[in-house]
Design a protein around this motif. Structure first.
Motif, mmCIF file in Angstrom:
data_model
loop_
_atom_site.group_PDB
_atom_site.id
_atom_site.type_symbol
_atom_site.label_atom_id
_atom_site.label_comp_id
_atom_site.label_asym_id
_atom_site.label_seq_id
_atom_site.Cartn_x
_atom_site.Cartn_y
_atom_site.Cartn_z
ATOM 1 N N SER A 362 0.855 -1.187 0.000
ATOM 2 C CA SER A 362 0.000 0.000 0.000
ATOM 3 C C SER A 362 0.890 1.236 0.000
ATOM 4 N N SER A 363 0.281 2.401 -0.072
ATOM 5 C CA SER A 363 1.022 3.644 -0.287
ATOM 6 C C SER A 363 1.740 4.167 0.957
ATOM 7 N N LEU A 364 1.447 3.619 2.139
ATOM 8 C CA LEU A 364 2.057 4.067 3.401
ATOM 9 C C LEU A 364 1.746 5.521 3.718
ATOM 10 N N THR A 365 0.679 6.036 3.155
ATOM 11 C CA THR A 365 0.347 7.447 3.384
ATOM 12 C C THR A 365 -0.203 7.695 4.789
ATOM 13 N N ALA A 366 -0.518 6.644 5.541
ATOM 14 C CA ALA A 366 -0.985 6.802 6.921
ATOM 15 C C ALA A 366 0.159 6.645 7.922
ATOM 16 N N ILE A 367 1.391 6.534 7.413
ATOM 17 C CA ILE A 367 2.562 6.335 8.263
ATOM 18 C C ILE A 367 3.352 7.640 8.363
ATOM 19 N N SER A 368 3.572 8.103 9.579
ATOM 20 C CA SER A 368 4.272 9.380 9.776
ATOM 21 C C SER A 368 5.787 9.227 9.783
ATOM 22 N N ASN A 369 6.284 8.052 10.147
ATOM 23 C CA ASN A 369 7.732 7.798 10.169
ATOM 24 C C ASN A 369 8.072 6.678 9.192
ATOM 25 N N PRO A 370 7.969 6.936 7.894
ATOM 26 C CA PRO A 370 8.085 5.863 6.899
ATOM 27 C C PRO A 370 9.411 5.111 6.926
ATOM 28 N N ILE A 371 10.519 5.783 7.206
ATOM 29 C CA ILE A 371 11.810 5.096 7.211
ATOM 30 C C ILE A 371 11.868 4.079 8.335
ATOM 31 N N GLU A 372 11.510 4.496 9.539
ATOM 32 C CA GLU A 372 11.492 3.578 10.685
ATOM 33 C C GLU A 372 10.567 2.405 10.397
ATOM 34 N N PHE A 373 9.409 2.696 9.819
ATOM 35 C CA PHE A 373 8.417 1.663 9.530
ATOM 36 C C PHE A 373 8.933 0.688 8.470
ATOM 37 N N ILE A 374 9.490 1.202 7.393
ATOM 38 C CA ILE A 374 9.979 0.356 6.304
ATOM 39 C C ILE A 374 11.106 -0.555 6.779
ATOM 40 N N LEU A 375 12.014 -0.016 7.570
ATOM 41 C CA LEU A 375 13.134 -0.821 8.041
ATOM 42 C C LEU A 375 12.674 -1.908 9.005
ATOM 43 N N GLN A 376 11.748 -1.586 9.879
ATOM 44 C CA GLN A 376 11.284 -2.587 10.841
ATOM 45 C C GLN A 376 10.448 -3.670 10.172
ATOM 46 N N GLU A 377 9.652 -3.273 9.185
ATOM 47 C CA GLU A 377 8.734 -4.215 8.567
ATOM 48 C C GLU A 377 9.261 -4.794 7.258
ATOM 49 N N ASP A 378 10.557 -4.586 6.975
ATOM 50 C CA ASP A 378 11.143 -5.086 5.726
ATOM 51 C C ASP A 378 10.319 -4.625 4.531
ATOM 52 N N GLY A 379 9.931 -3.372 4.555
ATOM 53 C CA GLY A 379 9.064 -2.832 3.514
ATOM 54 C C GLY A 379 9.794 -2.445 2.253
ATOM 55 N N ASP A 380 9.018 -1.996 1.290
ATOM 56 C CA ASP A 380 9.538 -1.629 -0.023
ATOM 57 C C ASP A 380 9.911 -0.152 -0.037
ATOM 58 N N THR A 381 11.062 0.152 -0.623
ATOM 59 C CA THR A 381 11.522 1.544 -0.684
ATOM 60 C C THR A 381 11.109 2.248 -1.973
ATOM 61 N N GLU A 382 10.319 1.607 -2.818
ATOM 62 C CA GLU A 382 9.953 2.195 -4.107
ATOM 63 C C GLU A 382 9.145 3.480 -3.964
ATOM 64 N N LEU A 383 8.510 3.669 -2.812
ATOM 65 C CA LEU A 383 7.646 4.830 -2.628
ATOM 66 C C LEU A 383 8.335 5.986 -1.912
ATOM 67 N N LEU A 384 9.632 5.883 -1.679
ATOM 68 C CA LEU A 384 10.327 6.925 -0.928
ATOM 69 C C LEU A 384 10.192 8.295 -1.580
ATOM 70 N N GLN A 385 10.334 8.352 -2.885
ATOM 71 C CA GLN A 385 10.225 9.636 -3.579
ATOM 72 C C GLN A 385 8.843 10.239 -3.374
ATOM 73 N N ASP A 386 7.804 9.420 -3.525
ATOM 74 C CA ASP A 386 6.433 9.916 -3.360
ATOM 75 C C ASP A 386 6.183 10.390 -1.930
ATOM 76 N N LEU A 387 6.651 9.603 -0.962
ATOM 77 C CA LEU A 387 6.464 9.972 0.435
ATOM 78 C C LEU A 387 7.214 11.249 0.775
ATOM 79 N N ALA A 388 8.387 11.435 0.169
ATOM 80 C CA ALA A 388 9.168 12.649 0.408
ATOM 81 C C ALA A 388 8.493 13.881 -0.175
#
Length: 546
Positions: A362-388
Motif C-alpha cells: 500500500s502507499s504508506l500514506t498513513a505512516i508518519s515515520n516511513p523510514i522507521e516503519f519500512i526498516l522494521q517491517e522489511d518494507g519496499d523503498t519504491e515509494l520513498l520519492q512519493d512519500l518525500a
C-alpha cells in the motif's frame, strides 16, 4: 541549536554535529540515486547520471543503516532546495565532479546544512570519494551559506521546513512524538510476568496514553496484548530481560491490529488454520502465532497452523523472517515458497484454513515515520520519492489498487475460508473503502452470473456493518491503518449447518448448533428489532483518537 533557523529537527541518529561515517554517506547516496525525482530535461538543474536501480552497499550495523535511509529521505524532501544551492553558489558548474557523484554531493550537502556548515568530526573517514566531496563542500562553505540566505529572503521563510508540502510537515512533526508500542509474546511470557518485570525495572503503570511520561506504560485500548510507552523509554526498555529474551516485542501499532483481528475470527470459526500473504515482517507473523497460542491455551484446543506466502520475497528477507519466527518461539509457522496469486485454492494443504490475513503493498500514506516503519517491517523503498514529496503518483496508486483487488478476489476463491482480513497502511480512500466496495460488487455480479461459483456469493460486504470496518487515523501518538473483514456463511462439510432456528439445527444434526449459528441468529434478531446491524464483535468503525 533551536534558535538557528537552518537547523532541521529530523536528523538521522542524533549525530547532528558529528556527521556520519563514510559508509553512511555512500549508502545514502545510492538510495537517493535510485529514488530521486527525475525532472524533464528542460527543467533539470542537476544531472545524476543515467544509472538507477543500483545495488545497495552492505551495511550490517542497524543504526548506520537507519541513519543512511533517514539522510537519503531528507535529501529527497529537499531535493529542489539542494539543487538550487548547488547552482546558485556555482558549485555545480565549477567543481570537477562527475554526474554519477552528484547523489553523494546532495546527501552530504544536506548533512552539511544540518550541521550548520560545521566541519565533520567523525573519525570513520576511509573512503576516498567521500573525503573528496567533503573537501569541495568545505571550500564552498561561504558561498553555500550565502546562497541559502538569499533563498530564504527570496521566499520569506524563517526555516527551510516551511518549504515542505503541508502533508510532509505534519508527518514530520508527528514522527517526533509517536509512542512506543510493544506486544507480549505469549509463546515465551505472559502479561502478568511482563508487568512484574517492568515494575522491578522501575516502570509504573498509568491509565491512559495522555498520562505517559518517563518510565511509565499503559494498556493499548484496542489490542489487549499490547502496551504503550513514551518514546524516550525505549533505551531503558531495551535494557530489560524482556527485550533480550523476546518476551516483549516492540512493533508499530498499525501492524498489531491485523493479528488481533485473527484471534476472535478463528475462535468464531471454531479453530482451523490461518494463511498470511502480503508485505509484513517476521514480527507480524510471530504476533499472529502468539495471539493464536494464547487463545488455544485458554480454550484447551489443538494448535492451528499458520501458512505464510513468501514467494514474492527475496531470499535474504525469507531468511530474516525465518530467523525472527525461530527467535520468538513459533513452532506452528510454515513458509510457503510460492506467491499468493499462484496458490491453488483447492490444495488439500489448505483445507483447514479458515482465516486469510492480507497485507498487500500500500502507499504508506498513513505512516508518519516511513523510514522507521519500512526498516522494521522489511518494507519496499519504491515509494520513498512519493512519500518525500507528500503525494503518490497516480500511476503508482492505480498499480497498487489493481494488485489489492486481485489479492482479495483470490482470497475469496478458497472454498473453506470463513473470513478475509484486508489491511493497508494508507489514508487513501482508493486503497481502502473504494477497493472493498469494488471487490464486493464484482464478487456479487460474478455470483449472479455464475451460480456455480459458490465461493463468491456468500461473502458479506464489510461496508454493510460497523463491526467489519476499522480505521485508525494517524495522530501525534500513533500511525494509521485501515482494516476490512469479509465474512461468509460456513461452507458445508466444514462447519455445522446454519439455519435460523437452533432447535432445527439440533434436530437435523443431533448436536447443539455451532457458536457461529447462535451468534448469527442473535444478530439477525437484533437487526430485526432495531433496524440496525447488531452489536460489534471486537472493533467499531471509527476515527480513533487517544
Amino acid at each position: 541549536m533551536e534558535d538557528d533557523p537552518v537547523h532541521m529537527k529530523q536528523t538521522a541518529s542524533g549525530q547532528t554535529l558529528e556527521g556520519f561515517a563514510d559508509r553512511v554517506y555512500l549508502l545514502a547516496s545510492v538510495i537517493f540515486q535510485n529514488n530521486y525525482l527525475q525532472k524533464p530535461a528542460a527543467q533539470r538543474l542537476v544531472n545524476y547520471g543515467e544509472e538507477r536501480g543500483l545495488a545497495l552497499p552492505e551495511v550490517t550495523d542497524a543504526e548506520m543503516q537507519r541513519a543512511a535511509y533517514e539522510l537519503a529521505f531528507n535529501a529527497l524532501k529537499y531535493q529542489g532546495l539542494l539543487e538550487n544551492l548547488l547552482l546558485d553558489s556555482s558549485f555545480y558548474l565549477t567543481q570537477p565532479l562527475p554526474d554519477d557523484q552528484m547523489s553523494l554531493v546532495v546527501v552530504m550537502l544536506f548533512d552539511f546544512l544540518d550541521r550548520k556548515f560545521l566541519p565533520r568530526k567523525c573519525k570513520n573517514t576511509d573512503v576516498k570519494e567521500v573525503r573528496l566531496v567533503e573537501l569541495h563542500l568545505l571550500r564552498f562553505t561561504a558561498k553555500l551559506a550565502a546562497s541559502l540566505a538569499r533563498w530564504r529572503i527570496k521566499y520569506e521563510i524563517l526555516t527551510i521546513e516551511c518549504m515542505l508540502p503541508e502533508t510532509v510537515r505534519i508527518k514530520q512533526e508527528r514522527a517526533s512524538s509517536l509512542m512506543l508500542y510493544a506486544w507480549v509474546n505469549s509463546l515465551k511470557s505472559s502479561l502478568d510476568e511482563v508487568h512484574s518485570v517492568l515494575k522491578r525495572a522501575g516502570f509504573s503503570r498509568v491509565r491512559s496514553i495522555g498520562q505517559l511520561q518517563a518510565k511509565t506504560f499503559c494498556q493499548d485500548p484496542h489490542c489487549e496484548d499490547t502496551l504503550v510507552f513514551p518514546a524516550e523509554a525505549k533505551a531503558q526498555l531495551n535494557l530489560t530481560s524482556l527485550h533480550s529474551n523476546h518476551k516483549l516485542i516492540v512493533q508499530d501499532k498499525a501492524c498489531c491490529l491485523g493479528p488481533n483481528a485473527v484471534r476472535p475470527l478463528l475462535q468464531e470459526a471454531e479453530n482451523g488454520d490461518v494463511l498470511m500473504a502480503g508485505c509484513f515482517s517476521g514480527l507480524t507473523v510471530s504476533h499472529t502465532a502468539s495471539l493464536i497460542a494464547m487463545k488455544q491455551k485458554n480454550d484447551g484446543n489443538d494448535k492451528s497452523n499458520i501458512f505464510v506466502c513468501v514467494g514474492d520475497q527475496t531470499e535474504p528477507r525469507r531468511e530474516k523472517l525465518q530467523q525472527v519466527v525461530n527467535a520468538t518461539g513459533c513452532k506452528n509457522v510454515k513458509l510457503i515458497p510460492e506467491s499468493f496469486q499462484s496458490l491453488d485454492k483447492g490444495d488439500q494443504e489448505f483445507r483447514k484454513v479458515r482465516v486469510i490475513l492480507l497485507a498487500p503493498k500500500s502507499s504508506l500514506t498513513a505512516i508518519s515515520n516511513p523510514i522507521e516503519f519500512i526498516l522494521q517491517e522489511d518494507g519496499d523503498t519504491e515509494l520513498l520519492q512519493d512519500l518525500a514529496q507528500g503525494s503518490i503518483a497516480k500511476s503508482k496508486l492505480e498499480a497498487l489498487v489493481v494488485q489489492q483487488k486481485k489479492d482479495i478476489d483470490h482470497a475469496m476463491q478458497f472454498p473453506t475460508i470463513l473470513s478475509v482480513i484486508y489491511t493497508t497502511y494508507s489514508s487513501q480512500p482508493e486503497e481502502n473503502e473504494d477497493v472493498v466496495r469494488a471487490v464486493f460488487e464484482q464478487a456479487r455480479a460474478c455470483g449472479e452470473s455464475s451460480p456455480s461459483q459458490t465461493s463468491l456469493c456468500p461473502f458479506t460486504s464489510p461496508l454493510d456493518s460497523e463491526d467489519l470496518i476499522f480505521m485508525l487515523e494517524p495522530t501525534e501518538h500513533n500511525n494509521g491503518c485501515f482494516m476490512a473483514i469479509f465474512t461468509r456463511e460456513a461452507p458445508q462439510k466444514v462447519q455445522d449447518p446454519v439455519t435460523d432456528d437452533p432447535a432445527e439445527v439440533a434436530k437435523t444434526t443431533g448436536k447443539p448448533p455451532c457458536k457461529r449459528s447462535q451468534a448469527r441468529l442473535k444478530r439477525r434478531e437484533t437487526k430485526s428489532s432495531s433496524g440496525g446491524s447488531g452489536s460489534g464483535t471486537y472493533l467499531k468503525k471509527s476515527a480513533v483518537r487517544h
